[in-house]
Design a protein around this motif. Sequence first.
Motif, PDB file in Angstrom:
ATOM      1  N   UNK A  31       0.826  -1.217   0.000  1.00 48.76           N
ATOM      2  CA  UNK A  31       0.000   0.000   0.000  1.00 48.76           C
ATOM      3  C   UNK A  31       0.857   1.263   0.000  1.00 48.76           C
ATOM      4  N   UNK A  32       2.111   1.144   0.432  1.00 48.44           N
ATOM      5  CA  UNK A  32       2.981   2.311   0.559  1.00 48.44           C
ATOM      6  C   UNK A  32       2.691   3.124   1.811  1.00 48.44           C
ATOM      7  N   UNK A  33       1.721   2.711   2.605  1.00 47.55           N
ATOM      8  CA  UNK A  33       1.320   3.462   3.794  1.00 47.55           C
ATOM      9  C   UNK A  33       2.089   3.079   5.048  1.00 47.55           C
ATOM     10  N   UNK A  34       2.947   2.079   4.951  1.00 46.68           N
ATOM     11  CA  UNK A  34       3.708   1.637   6.105  1.00 46.68           C
ATOM     12  C   UNK A  34       5.088   1.205   5.630  1.00 46.68           C
ATOM     13  N   UNK A  50       7.122   3.182  10.453  1.00 48.70           N
ATOM     14  CA  UNK A  50       6.325   4.405  10.392  1.00 48.70           C
ATOM     15  C   UNK A  50       5.068   4.123   9.595  1.00 48.70           C
ATOM     16  N   UNK A  51       3.944   4.595  10.101  1.00 51.62           N
ATOM     17  CA  UNK A  51       2.680   4.476   9.370  1.00 51.62           C
ATOM     18  C   UNK A  51       2.298   5.883   8.903  1.00 51.62           C
ATOM     19  N   UNK A  52       1.977   5.993   7.628  1.00 49.80           N
ATOM     20  CA  UNK A  52       1.587   7.280   7.049  1.00 49.80           C
ATOM     21  C   UNK A  52       0.083   7.450   7.164  1.00 49.80           C
ATOM     22  N   UNK A  53      -0.342   8.657   7.453  1.00 45.21           N
ATOM     23  CA  UNK A  53      -1.767   8.977   7.502  1.00 45.21           C
ATOM     24  C   UNK A  53      -2.556   8.017   8.386  1.00 45.21           C
ATOM     25  N   UNK A  54      -2.075   7.801   9.591  1.00 45.85           N
ATOM     26  CA  UNK A  54      -2.773   6.890  10.510  1.00 45.85           C
ATOM     27  C   UNK A  54      -4.146   7.449  10.857  1.00 45.85           C
ATOM     28  N   UNK A  55      -5.088   6.535  11.089  1.00 42.79           N
ATOM     29  CA  UNK A  55      -6.437   6.933  11.492  1.00 42.79           C
ATOM     30  C   UNK A  55      -6.756   6.485  12.908  1.00 42.79           C
ATOM     31  N   UNK A 129       1.686  -5.041  16.206  1.00 47.74           N
ATOM     32  CA  UNK A 129       0.920  -5.065  14.971  1.00 47.74           C
ATOM     33  C   UNK A 129       0.632  -3.609  14.651  1.00 47.74           C
ATOM     34  N   UNK A 130       0.815  -3.237  13.396  1.00 53.30           N
ATOM     35  CA  UNK A 130       0.657  -1.836  13.020  1.00 53.30           C
ATOM     36  C   UNK A 130      -0.024  -1.739  11.658  1.00 53.30           C
ATOM     37  N   UNK A 131      -1.002  -0.858  11.589  1.00 55.09           N
ATOM     38  CA  UNK A 131      -1.739  -0.578  10.338  1.00 55.09           C
ATOM     39  C   UNK A 131      -2.213   0.862  10.405  1.00 55.09           C
ATOM     40  N   UNK A 132      -2.758   1.371   9.330  1.00 60.60           N
ATOM     41  CA  UNK A 132      -3.267   2.749   9.341  1.00 60.60           C
ATOM     42  C   UNK A 132      -4.355   2.939  10.387  1.00 60.60           C
ATOM     43  N   UNK A 133      -5.203   1.919  10.569  1.00 61.30           N
ATOM     44  CA  UNK A 133      -6.378   2.062  11.424  1.00 61.30           C
ATOM     45  C   UNK A 133      -6.189   1.569  12.859  1.00 61.30           C
TER      46      UNK A 133
END
Length: 138
Positions: A31-34, A50-55, A129-133
């Motif tokens: 996704x390019x977000x992490x 690093x997570x980009x644009x985390x929610x 565990x890491x994700x945008x959300x």
Amino acid sequence: MKYVWLLMALFGTGALAQSATSFNAGFSLPSGQLQCGLFSDGGQASLRCDVLESTFRRPARPADCPLDYGDSLSLGVAGRATFTCHGDTIVDPARPVLAYGQLWQRAGLTCRSSTAGVRCLNIDGHGFELARARYRVF
């Protein structure tokens, strides 16, 4: 100054942001977000993601952290994962992509990529565990 430019040429600017003794290894999720980078400081390896644009709702910034906080986790070869107080990013478009379902292992650290984010463990069984959300530290 020549030393800094040499390091930038060899390792990229993301490695310098972490430490002059860092080496630039790691991966990006499709996704390019992490993105995650493996670093060495004084011979001790650690992984920073690093997570980009985390929610997700970020944890409260500690009083001793005047910089960014809550969008980056670090994990050493031993011990628990912690949020990183940082004024930089490890995002590097040249990082290799770790396809969903694939495993990445280096220096006693193991990560698995999935559509739900990344799960990383150290030799002690601690990790995150890491994700945008969402995130989870264990």
